[in-house]
Motif scaffolding. Structure first.
Motif, PDB file in Angstrom:
ATOM      1  N   UNK A  23       0.828  -1.207   0.000  1.00 43.65           N
ATOM      2  CA  UNK A  23       0.000   0.000   0.000  1.00 43.65           C
ATOM      3  C   UNK A  23       0.861   1.254   0.000  1.00 43.65           C
ATOM      4  N   UNK A  24       1.908   1.252   0.782  1.00 47.37           N
ATOM      5  CA  UNK A  24       2.798   2.405   0.836  1.00 47.37           C
ATOM      6  C   UNK A  24       3.514   2.615  -0.497  1.00 47.37           C
ATOM      7  N   UNK A  83      -3.702   0.855   8.237  1.00 49.58           N
ATOM      8  CA  UNK A  83      -2.662   1.235   7.278  1.00 49.58           C
ATOM      9  C   UNK A  83      -2.926   2.624   6.708  1.00 49.58           C
ATOM     10  N   UNK A  84      -4.188   2.941   6.469  1.00 52.64           N
ATOM     11  CA  UNK A  84      -4.543   4.258   5.952  1.00 52.64           C
ATOM     12  C   UNK A  84      -4.179   5.365   6.938  1.00 52.64           C
ATOM     13  N   UNK A  85      -4.251   5.059   8.233  1.00 50.67           N
ATOM     14  CA  UNK A  85      -3.879   6.048   9.249  1.00 50.67           C
ATOM     15  C   UNK A  85      -2.415   6.431   9.130  1.00 50.67           C
ATOM     16  N   UNK A  86      -1.551   5.438   8.926  1.00 57.51           N
ATOM     17  CA  UNK A  86      -0.127   5.749   8.752  1.00 57.51           C
ATOM     18  C   UNK A  86       0.109   6.495   7.445  1.00 57.51           C
ATOM     19  N   UNK A  87      -0.664   6.174   6.424  1.00 57.93           N
ATOM     20  CA  UNK A  87      -0.535   6.893   5.155  1.00 57.93           C
ATOM     21  C   UNK A  87      -0.942   8.358   5.305  1.00 57.93           C
ATOM     22  N   UNK A  88      -2.013   8.599   6.039  1.00 59.60           N
ATOM     23  CA  UNK A  88      -2.449   9.980   6.265  1.00 59.60           C
ATOM     24  C   UNK A  88      -1.383  10.780   6.995  1.00 59.60           C
ATOM     25  N   UNK A  89      -0.653  10.105   7.882  1.00 58.85           N
ATOM     26  CA  UNK A  89       0.391  10.787   8.640  1.00 58.85           C
ATOM     27  C   UNK A  89       1.645  11.006   7.804  1.00 58.85           C
ATOM     28  N   UNK A  90       1.977  10.059   6.934  1.00 54.66           N
ATOM     29  CA  UNK A  90       3.250  10.117   6.236  1.00 54.66           C
ATOM     30  C   UNK A  90       3.226  10.721   4.851  1.00 54.66           C
ATOM     31  N   UNK A  91       2.080  10.658   4.168  1.00 52.37           N
ATOM     32  CA  UNK A  91       2.056  11.134   2.779  1.00 52.37           C
ATOM     33  C   UNK A  91       2.263  12.641   2.601  1.00 52.37           C
ATOM     34  N   UNK A 113      -4.401  12.297  -0.472  1.00 49.32           N
ATOM     35  CA  UNK A 113      -5.515  12.062   0.448  1.00 49.32           C
ATOM     36  C   UNK A 113      -6.542  11.087  -0.113  1.00 49.32           C
ATOM     37  N   UNK A 114      -6.977  11.229  -1.375  1.00 43.72           N
ATOM     38  CA  UNK A 114      -7.897  10.227  -1.920  1.00 43.72           C
ATOM     39  C   UNK A 114      -7.292   8.830  -1.991  1.00 43.72           C
ATOM     40  N   UNK A 115      -5.988   8.740  -2.266  1.00 46.41           N
ATOM     41  CA  UNK A 115      -5.340   7.427  -2.292  1.00 46.41           C
ATOM     42  C   UNK A 115      -5.334   6.797  -0.897  1.00 46.41           C
ATOM     43  N   UNK A 116      -5.146   7.634   0.123  1.00 46.31           N
ATOM     44  CA  UNK A 116      -5.221   7.117   1.503  1.00 46.31           C
ATOM     45  C   UNK A 116      -6.612   6.572   1.802  1.00 46.31           C
ATOM     46  N   UNK A 131      13.098   6.655   3.521  1.00 47.57           N
ATOM     47  CA  UNK A 131      12.903   6.644   4.988  1.00 47.57           C
ATOM     48  C   UNK A 131      11.440   6.728   5.404  1.00 47.57           C
ATOM     49  N   UNK A 132      10.681   7.605   4.749  1.00 48.29           N
ATOM     50  CA  UNK A 132       9.246   7.699   5.048  1.00 48.29           C
ATOM     51  C   UNK A 132       8.548   6.395   4.729  1.00 48.29           C
ATOM     52  N   UNK A 133       8.898   5.794   3.609  1.00 48.22           N
ATOM     53  CA  UNK A 133       8.311   4.518   3.194  1.00 48.22           C
ATOM     54  C   UNK A 133       8.595   3.425   4.211  1.00 48.22           C
ATOM     55  N   UNK A 134       9.827   3.359   4.686  1.00 46.21           N
ATOM     56  CA  UNK A 134      10.207   2.307   5.644  1.00 46.21           C
ATOM     57  C   UNK A 134       9.454   2.463   6.959  1.00 46.21           C
ATOM     58  N   UNK A 135       9.528   3.650   7.556  1.00 48.96           N
ATOM     59  CA  UNK A 135       8.877   3.851   8.846  1.00 48.96           C
ATOM     60  C   UNK A 135       7.363   3.746   8.732  1.00 48.96           C
ATOM     61  N   UNK A 136       6.806   4.193   7.610  1.00 46.87           N
ATOM     62  CA  UNK A 136       5.361   4.090   7.434  1.00 46.87           C
ATOM     63  C   UNK A 136       4.889   2.661   7.325  1.00 46.87           C
ATOM     64  N   UNK A 137       5.560   1.858   6.509  1.00 49.54           N
ATOM     65  CA  UNK A 137       5.157   0.458   6.353  1.00 49.54           C
ATOM     66  C   UNK A 137       5.413  -0.343   7.617  1.00 49.54           C
TER      67      UNK A 137
END
Length: 219
Positions: free
Chosen positions: A52-53, A127-135, A104-107, A169-175
């Motif tokens: 997803x990330x 998972x969407x919660x982490x995406x909203x925080x990291x994207x 945001x729509x992708x999240x 780095x964002x991808x790693x910590x987010x996933x």
């Protein structure tokens, strides 16, 4: 700044194909990667947060040229830089518009994409919660890359080469945070690191992108 943000949203909505293409690519990634791995549902669920990330990151690249390249082609960038409002405020408005209209729509779509990988809908929401925080960090890094490549021939290809490593780095910590939350493990450290990277990127990106944009236009 508010007027620029609304103008960016209107222009992007008028060119609505960008979001449609991003959404189609996102679901294609969510469908094809598990298909290539095999029918093991357990593996699908384990890799789903990372997929997803990766899907959101790659899908957001399709709209990077809406940040500055389009304005450079019609001469709007020069007017924005010479406008009475700071260039950094213009860049921040574009970052917000890109996140609102693409990331945001992708999240919001990620829990449904997770269903394709046999991920429970509630886990997809996590998972969407982490995406909203990291994207927001992805949009901010995209603005820096867009300012760096503005005016460059075939700059959209260079943008993809530059932004993917910068977002690792964002991808790693987010996933990792998404996986830990889904597995009911402690995710405080990875979640805090993700939040810190997003805040730091949002705080510095407008100034870095503004300086790069002015430097490019001065050449």
């Amino acid at each position: 700044m508010k007027e620029i943000l609304f103008q960016e949203i209107r222009l992007s909505l008028r060119d609505g194909g960008r979001f449609g293409m991003s959404l189609m690519l996102f679901f294609a990634i969510a469908f094809l990667i598990p298909l290539g791995i095999g029918p093991d549902i357990t593996i699908h669920r384990l890799i789903a947060p990372g997929v997803l990330w990766v899907g959101v990151l790659l899908s957001s690249l399709l709209a990077l040229d809406t940040l500055l390249a389009r304005d450079h082609e019609d001469g709007t960038v020069e007017r924005l830089v010479s406008a009475p409002i700071p260039t950094e405020a213009v860049i921040l408005s574009k970052i917000i518009a890109h996140w609102l209209l693409i990331c945001f729509p992708l999240c919001l779509a990620s829990p449904f994409a997770g269903l394709v990988m046999n991920l429970q809908f509630t886990d997809g929401v996590v998972a969407a919660t982490t995406l909203l925080l990291g994207t927001p960090a992805i949009s901010a890094i995209g603005a820096i890359v867009a300012a760096l490549t503005v005016g460059v021939k075939r700059g959209h290809l260079l943008q993809a080469v530059l932004i993917v490593p910068a977002c690792i780095p964002t991808l790693i910590f987010g996933s990792v945070a998404a996986s830990q939350l889904i597995l009911a493990q402690s995710a405080s450290q990875s979640f805090a690191a993700l939040a810190a990277m997003t805040l730091a990127t949002l705080a510095t990106a407008p100034f870095a992108a503004g300086a790069l944009l002015r430097l490019n236009l001065a050449q």
